[in-house]
Design a protein around this motif. Sequence first.
Motif, PDB file in Angstrom:
ATOM      1  N   ARG A   1     -81.114 -28.625 -13.762  1.00  0.00           N
ATOM      2  CA  ARG A   1     -79.952 -29.345 -13.234  1.00  0.00           C
ATOM      3  C   ARG A   1     -80.271 -30.804 -12.933  1.00  0.00           C
ATOM      4  O   ARG A   1     -79.377 -31.654 -12.963  1.00  0.00           O
ATOM      5  CB  ARG A   1     -79.433 -28.625 -11.980  1.00  0.00           C
ATOM      6  CG  ARG A   1     -78.765 -27.295 -12.290  1.00  0.00           C
ATOM      7  CD  ARG A   1     -78.745 -26.340 -11.119  1.00  0.00           C
ATOM      8  NE  ARG A   1     -80.091 -25.865 -10.793  1.00  0.00           N
ATOM      9  CZ  ARG A   1     -80.341 -24.813 -10.011  1.00  0.00           C
ATOM     10  NH1 ARG A   1     -79.336 -24.132  -9.490  1.00  0.00           N
ATOM     11  NH2 ARG A   1     -81.584 -24.440  -9.752  1.00  0.00           N
TER      12      ARG A   1
ATOM     13  N   ALA B   1     -80.644 -32.492 -16.696  1.00  0.00           N
ATOM     14  CA  ALA B   1     -79.415 -32.644 -17.489  1.00  0.00           C
ATOM     15  C   ALA B   1     -78.840 -34.064 -17.471  1.00  0.00           C
ATOM     16  O   ALA B   1     -78.403 -34.570 -18.519  1.00  0.00           O
ATOM     17  CB  ALA B   1     -78.368 -31.636 -17.027  1.00  0.00           C
ATOM     18  N   PRO B   2     -78.808 -34.764 -16.333  1.00  0.00           N
ATOM     19  CA  PRO B   2     -78.237 -36.119 -16.320  1.00  0.00           C
ATOM     20  C   PRO B   2     -78.928 -37.101 -17.251  1.00  0.00           C
ATOM     21  O   PRO B   2     -78.306 -38.070 -17.703  1.00  0.00           O
ATOM     22  CB  PRO B   2     -78.399 -36.546 -14.847  1.00  0.00           C
ATOM     23  CG  PRO B   2     -78.377 -35.264 -14.083  1.00  0.00           C
ATOM     24  CD  PRO B   2     -79.112 -34.289 -14.956  1.00  0.00           C
TER      25      PRO B   2
ATOM     26  N   GLN C   1     -79.545 -36.763 -20.199  1.00  0.00           N
ATOM     27  CA  GLN C   1     -78.871 -36.709 -21.501  1.00  0.00           C
ATOM     28  C   GLN C   1     -77.693 -37.687 -21.573  1.00  0.00           C
ATOM     29  O   GLN C   1     -77.136 -37.901 -22.641  1.00  0.00           O
ATOM     30  CB  GLN C   1     -78.377 -35.287 -21.780  1.00  0.00           C
ATOM     31  CG  GLN C   1     -79.462 -34.225 -21.811  1.00  0.00           C
ATOM     32  CD  GLN C   1     -80.349 -34.337 -23.035  1.00  0.00           C
ATOM     33  OE1 GLN C   1     -79.932 -34.850 -24.063  1.00  0.00           O
ATOM     34  NE2 GLN C   1     -81.569 -33.848 -22.928  1.00  0.00           N
ATOM     35  N   TYR C   2     -77.325 -38.259 -20.425  1.00  0.00           N
ATOM     36  CA  TYR C   2     -76.120 -39.091 -20.372  1.00  0.00           C
ATOM     37  C   TYR C   2     -76.414 -40.568 -20.119  1.00  0.00           C
ATOM     38  O   TYR C   2     -75.504 -41.336 -19.802  1.00  0.00           O
ATOM     39  CB  TYR C   2     -75.178 -38.553 -19.280  1.00  0.00           C
ATOM     40  CG  TYR C   2     -74.613 -37.198 -19.617  1.00  0.00           C
ATOM     41  CD1 TYR C   2     -73.376 -37.074 -20.246  1.00  0.00           C
ATOM     42  CD2 TYR C   2     -75.319 -36.034 -19.332  1.00  0.00           C
ATOM     43  CE1 TYR C   2     -72.864 -35.821 -20.571  1.00  0.00           C
ATOM     44  CE2 TYR C   2     -74.829 -34.779 -19.652  1.00  0.00           C
ATOM     45  CZ  TYR C   2     -73.590 -34.681 -20.270  1.00  0.00           C
ATOM     46  OH  TYR C   2     -73.079 -33.443 -20.600  1.00  0.00           O
TER      47      TYR C   2
ATOM     48  N   LYS D   1     -71.556 -37.031 -14.737  1.00  0.00           N
ATOM     49  CA  LYS D   1     -71.203 -36.758 -16.130  1.00  0.00           C
ATOM     50  C   LYS D   1     -71.739 -35.392 -16.563  1.00  0.00           C
ATOM     51  O   LYS D   1     -71.100 -34.666 -17.322  1.00  0.00           O
ATOM     52  CB  LYS D   1     -71.757 -37.852 -17.046  1.00  0.00           C
ATOM     53  CG  LYS D   1     -71.018 -39.191 -16.964  1.00  0.00           C
ATOM     54  CD  LYS D   1     -71.678 -40.225 -17.852  1.00  0.00           C
ATOM     55  CE  LYS D   1     -70.970 -41.566 -17.779  1.00  0.00           C
ATOM     56  NZ  LYS D   1     -69.633 -41.535 -18.392  1.00  0.00           N
ATOM     57  N   ALA D   2     -72.934 -35.049 -16.071  1.00  0.00           N
ATOM     58  CA  ALA D   2     -73.562 -33.792 -16.473  1.00  0.00           C
ATOM     59  C   ALA D   2     -72.961 -32.583 -15.772  1.00  0.00           C
ATOM     60  O   ALA D   2     -72.837 -31.508 -16.369  1.00  0.00           O
ATOM     61  CB  ALA D   2     -75.066 -33.850 -16.196  1.00  0.00           C
ATOM     62  N   HIS D   3     -72.574 -32.760 -14.504  1.00  0.00           N
ATOM     63  CA  HIS D   3     -72.165 -31.606 -13.688  1.00  0.00           C
ATOM     64  C   HIS D   3     -70.738 -31.678 -13.145  1.00  0.00           C
ATOM     65  O   HIS D   3     -70.285 -30.730 -12.493  1.00  0.00           O
ATOM     66  CB  HIS D   3     -73.137 -31.436 -12.526  1.00  0.00           C
ATOM     67  CG  HIS D   3     -74.555 -31.205 -12.952  1.00  0.00           C
ATOM     68  ND1 HIS D   3     -74.962 -30.044 -13.581  1.00  0.00           N
ATOM     69  CD2 HIS D   3     -75.665 -31.987 -12.853  1.00  0.00           C
ATOM     70  CE1 HIS D   3     -76.259 -30.118 -13.835  1.00  0.00           C
ATOM     71  NE2 HIS D   3     -76.708 -31.282 -13.425  1.00  0.00           N
TER      72      HIS D   3
END
Length: 277
Positions: A130, A133-134, A136-137, A151-153
């Motif tokens: 978790r 994941a960010p 990736q943005y 953006k991710a969650h």
Amino acid sequence: MGDNKELIEAEAKLQGQVEIWQYMFGYAESMVLRSAVELRIADTIHSHGHPITLAQIASGVGSSSSSPSPDTITCLSRIMRLLVRKKIFTATLPSDDRETLYGLTHSSTWLLNDAELTLAPMILTLTDPRKLAPWQYLSSCVRDGGGAFKKAHGRDLWEYASIDKAFNKIFNDGMKCTARITMAAILSAYKDGFVGVGTMVDAAGGTGAAMAEIVKAHPGIIGINLDLPHVIATAPVYPGVSHVEGNMFEAIPNADAVFMKVSREADELELVETRAV
């Protein structure tokens, strides 16, 4: 002369390729470090009190089988090979050609899960899916603005932590371990900074680890730990510290001094003490 110049250029370009490959696989080092914490490799070696074999490490990683399988040994050997290369563990081949013995270094002592000062919880925090994941943005943030975590969650970090109890615990544990490390350094060097302070608030103090260390070193201070409700809900009881639910951007309890951790850049924290006038 021209051939020599071309050779130098070719070697420089090849070195550039090597560096790019290293960056591409940079994530592997973080994930191997995470596996070392999850498998409690440092703890297993530490419990023996001396360097041990791969089989002995494998016996302590909590495998589902009674004895380590060949796959377990193979995978573990690859993990240890990388960590030894990075000087996180040592590898010594005895003179009688017995099995290689793996030992701790100053670096691997920071991976001990049960040590008073440890980075193990923060490693688990920063390598949690978790939290990854960010990343990736990042390009999306450049193009369109906005925060990567949202953006991710779909929510910012604080709101997300308030609804995901597992993530909330992982995040708070990570902050707690780094607070202890930071406070150990501050309290040893900043001895006179707390003189004359009767009450102190740690604004956004997490679960209270930093304030607990201040009060332990200076028992005359009445400590107040302020943070969001979902953080305070998991805060343990510390002698001399009261937990208060709230948002530091809305209100801070009255006190002689306010202790704050101010984020200046992505993951850079600067500790600031603001004395009340």
